[in-house]
Design an enzyme around this catalytic site. Structure first.
Site, PDB file in Angstrom:
ATOM      1  N   TYR A 151       0.840  -1.215   0.000  1.00  0.00           N
ATOM      2  CA  TYR A 151       0.000   0.000   0.000  1.00  0.00           C
ATOM      3  C   TYR A 151       0.875   1.265   0.000  1.00  0.00           C
ATOM      4  O   TYR A 151       0.616   2.205  -0.756  1.00  0.00           O
ATOM      5  CB  TYR A 151      -0.875  -0.053   1.249  1.00  0.00           C
ATOM      6  CG  TYR A 151      -1.908   1.028   1.390  1.00  0.00           C
ATOM      7  CD1 TYR A 151      -3.142   0.947   0.738  1.00  0.00           C
ATOM      8  CD2 TYR A 151      -1.673   2.134   2.206  1.00  0.00           C
ATOM      9  CE1 TYR A 151      -4.103   1.939   0.895  1.00  0.00           C
ATOM     10  CE2 TYR A 151      -2.621   3.123   2.374  1.00  0.00           C
ATOM     11  CZ  TYR A 151      -3.837   3.021   1.718  1.00  0.00           C
ATOM     12  OH  TYR A 151      -4.778   4.004   1.878  1.00  0.00           O
ATOM     13  N   LYS A 188       0.962   4.119  -2.883  1.00  0.00           N
ATOM     14  CA  LYS A 188       0.596   5.511  -2.588  1.00  0.00           C
ATOM     15  C   LYS A 188       1.779   6.459  -2.833  1.00  0.00           C
ATOM     16  O   LYS A 188       1.574   7.595  -3.284  1.00  0.00           O
ATOM     17  CB  LYS A 188       0.082   5.637  -1.155  1.00  0.00           C
ATOM     18  CG  LYS A 188      -1.238   4.887  -0.908  1.00  0.00           C
ATOM     19  CD  LYS A 188      -2.375   5.427  -1.766  1.00  0.00           C
ATOM     20  CE  LYS A 188      -3.717   4.814  -1.399  1.00  0.00           C
ATOM     21  NZ  LYS A 188      -4.811   5.333  -2.232  1.00  0.00           N
TER      22      LYS A 188
HETATM   23  P1  NAP Z   1     -13.453   1.907   1.574  1.00  0.00           P
HETATM   24  O1  NAP Z   1     -14.404   2.460   2.559  1.00  0.00           O
HETATM   25  O2  NAP Z   1     -12.951   0.527   1.721  1.00  0.00           O
HETATM   26  O3  NAP Z   1     -14.092   2.107   0.113  1.00  0.00           O
HETATM   27  C1  NAP Z   1     -13.364   1.680  -1.010  1.00  0.00           C
HETATM   28  C2  NAP Z   1     -14.100   2.047  -2.258  1.00  0.00           C
HETATM   29  O4  NAP Z   1     -13.302   1.606  -3.367  1.00  0.00           O
HETATM   30  C3  NAP Z   1     -15.447   1.370  -2.376  1.00  0.00           C
HETATM   31  O5  NAP Z   1     -16.380   2.268  -2.924  1.00  0.00           O
HETATM   32  C4  NAP Z   1     -15.154   0.229  -3.340  1.00  0.00           C
HETATM   33  O6  NAP Z   1     -16.268  -0.133  -4.150  1.00  0.00           O
HETATM   34  C5  NAP Z   1     -14.114   0.840  -4.227  1.00  0.00           C
HETATM   35  N1  NAP Z   1     -13.355  -0.177  -4.942  1.00  0.00           N
HETATM   36  C6  NAP Z   1     -12.706  -1.249  -4.430  1.00  0.00           C
HETATM   37  N2  NAP Z   1     -12.157  -1.969  -5.422  1.00  0.00           N
HETATM   38  C7  NAP Z   1     -12.469  -1.322  -6.580  1.00  0.00           C
HETATM   39  C8  NAP Z   1     -12.166  -1.560  -7.942  1.00  0.00           C
HETATM   40  N3  NAP Z   1     -11.422  -2.609  -8.319  1.00  0.00           N
HETATM   41  N4  NAP Z   1     -12.672  -0.711  -8.868  1.00  0.00           N
HETATM   42  C9  NAP Z   1     -13.445   0.350  -8.505  1.00  0.00           C
HETATM   43  N5  NAP Z   1     -13.745   0.633  -7.225  1.00  0.00           N
HETATM   44  C10 NAP Z   1     -13.252  -0.201  -6.279  1.00  0.00           C
HETATM   45  O7  NAP Z   1     -12.133   2.821   1.513  1.00  0.00           O
HETATM   46  P2  NAP Z   1     -11.905   4.348   1.937  1.00  0.00           P
HETATM   47  O8  NAP Z   1     -11.359   4.354   3.298  1.00  0.00           O
HETATM   48  O9  NAP Z   1     -13.077   5.151   1.601  1.00  0.00           O
HETATM   49  O10 NAP Z   1     -10.677   4.718   0.960  1.00  0.00           O
HETATM   50  C11 NAP Z   1     -10.838   5.517  -0.190  1.00  0.00           C
HETATM   51  C12 NAP Z   1      -9.454   5.961  -0.664  1.00  0.00           C
HETATM   52  O11 NAP Z   1      -8.815   6.701   0.379  1.00  0.00           O
HETATM   53  C13 NAP Z   1      -8.511   4.802  -0.979  1.00  0.00           C
HETATM   54  O12 NAP Z   1      -7.699   5.138  -2.089  1.00  0.00           O
HETATM   55  C14 NAP Z   1      -7.683   4.686   0.257  1.00  0.00           C
HETATM   56  O13 NAP Z   1      -6.438   4.087   0.006  1.00  0.00           O
HETATM   57  C15 NAP Z   1      -7.553   6.139   0.633  1.00  0.00           C
HETATM   58  N6  NAP Z   1      -7.198   6.358   2.041  1.00  0.00           N
HETATM   59  C16 NAP Z   1      -8.033   5.963   3.031  1.00  0.00           C
HETATM   60  C17 NAP Z   1      -7.655   6.190   4.352  1.00  0.00           C
HETATM   61  C18 NAP Z   1      -8.528   5.804   5.509  1.00  0.00           C
HETATM   62  O14 NAP Z   1      -8.067   5.943   6.658  1.00  0.00           O
HETATM   63  N7  NAP Z   1      -9.747   5.319   5.309  1.00  0.00           N
HETATM   64  C19 NAP Z   1      -6.421   6.803   4.630  1.00  0.00           C
HETATM   65  C20 NAP Z   1      -5.608   7.193   3.585  1.00  0.00           C
HETATM   66  C21 NAP Z   1      -6.001   6.970   2.291  1.00  0.00           C
HETATM   67  P3  NAP Z   1     -17.140  -1.467  -3.823  1.00  0.00           P
HETATM   68  O15 NAP Z   1     -17.837  -1.145  -2.554  1.00  0.00           O
HETATM   69  O16 NAP Z   1     -18.055  -1.568  -4.991  1.00  0.00           O
HETATM   70  O17 NAP Z   1     -16.154  -2.577  -3.700  1.00  0.00           O
END
Ligand code: NAP
Length: 255
Positions: free
Chosen positions: A163, A167
């Site tokens: 990851y 990133k």
């Molecule tokens: P999340 O709640 O797990 O949601 C992930 C989203 O990505 C879901 O809508 C999922 O859709 C979609 N997804 C997964 N596989 C996919 C694919 N192959 N093609 C298209 N869509 C796909 O994650 P989140 O926390 O919101 O994270 C969103 C972004 O922020 C990510 O890039 C993550 O790395 C980044 N981020 C998050 C955090 C954190 O603390 N949460 C911190 C830093 C960065 P489905 O539901 O249809 O699978």
């Protein structure tokens, strides 16, 4: 979602694609951009019920949204997604590369498939979608591309070699593409969240330990990332900003 406000219609009529918008941060970004008047494309991979209910929520509040399924790690599905958007809307103003997954484990236990799955979506997916969007934006001579990176790509995080590498790659990619596209009026920036309350972080076990590294002393909310994305998408507020990484992390990373 708040009703459209006369003073807040900065994105009215603009077409915004948000990858991975069915849940978490992507969902909050879709709501935020729609509340500012954008036509949002809610991309998702598997969660069709969640994507449909988000579209219903936005349209019920007089916003514009459509849900489109595509695994954005797959080139054929990315091409089909962008073709469908162009067929429907004829333009793309904003791309938010948000879709992401984790496959956390320590390096020696990390299987090549754990590595590859994360690189395929979190890095290659950003490349595929950015390339597809930029073809359209270059002709328009305008566009905003916003990549969701992570503090893990800046400071590393044990258990996240895959990851963190993806990133960090997104950050380097953002800077390079910003330089390539700047002369055509397209800006490319990254937002680096810290720990945000979503499904992705719901199984964190060492909560107290994590909080020690967050000066503001709490996790962030998806809406706090969405606000930064909306700022970067808005004209003229962010028109002179490109190739930058914006941390929204409660102070975890201070450059
Ligand atoms: P999340 O709640 O797990 O949601 C992930 C989203 O990505 C879901 O809508 C999922 O859709 C979609 N997804 C997964 N596989 C996919 C694919 N192959 N093609 C298209 N869509 C796909 O994650 P989140 O926390 O919101 O994270 C969103 C972004 O922020 C990510 O890039 C993550 O790395 C980044 N981020 C998050 C955090 C954190 O603390 N949460 C911190 C830093 C960065 P489905 O539901 O249809 O699978």
């Amino acid at each position: 979602m708040e009703l459209l406000n006369e003073n807040l219609q900065k994105l009215r009529g603009q077409v915004a694609i948000i990858t991975g918008a069915s849940r978490g941060i992507g969902r909050a970004i879709a709501l935020e951009l729609a509340s500012y008047g954008a036509n949002v494309v809610v991309n998702y991979a598997r969660s069709s019920a969640e994507a449909d209910s988000l579209v219903t929520e936005i349209t019920a509040a007089s916003g514009q949204a459509v849900a489109l399924q595509a695994d954005v790690s797959k080139i054929e599905q990315v091409e089909a997604l962008f073709n469908a958007v162009i067929d429907k809307f004829k333009r793309i103003d904003i791309l938010v590369n948000n879709a992401g997954i984790t496959r956390d484990t320590l390096l020696l236990r990390m299987k090549p498939e754990d590595w590859q799955a994360v690189i395929d979506l979190n890095l290659t997916g950003v490349f595929l979608c950015t390339r597809a969007a930029s073809k359209v934006m270059l002709k328009q001579r305008s566009g905003r591309i916003i990549n969701i990176a992570s503090v893990a790509g800046q400071m590393g995080n044990p258990g996240q070699a895959n990851y963190s590498a993806a990133k960090a790659g997104v950050i380097g990619f953002t800077k390079t593409v910003a330089k390539e596209l700047a002369s055509r009026g397209i800006t490319v920036n990254a937002v680096a969240p810290g720990f945000i309350v979503t499904d992705m972080t719901s199984n964190l076990s060492n909560t107290e330990e994590v909080l020690k590294y967050i000066p503001l002393g709490r996790y962030g909310q998806p809406e706090e990332i969405a606000g930064m994305v909306r700022f970067l998408a808005a004209d003229p507020a962010a028109a002179y900003i490109t190739g930058q990484v914006f941390n929204v992390d409660g102070g975890m990373v201070m450059a």
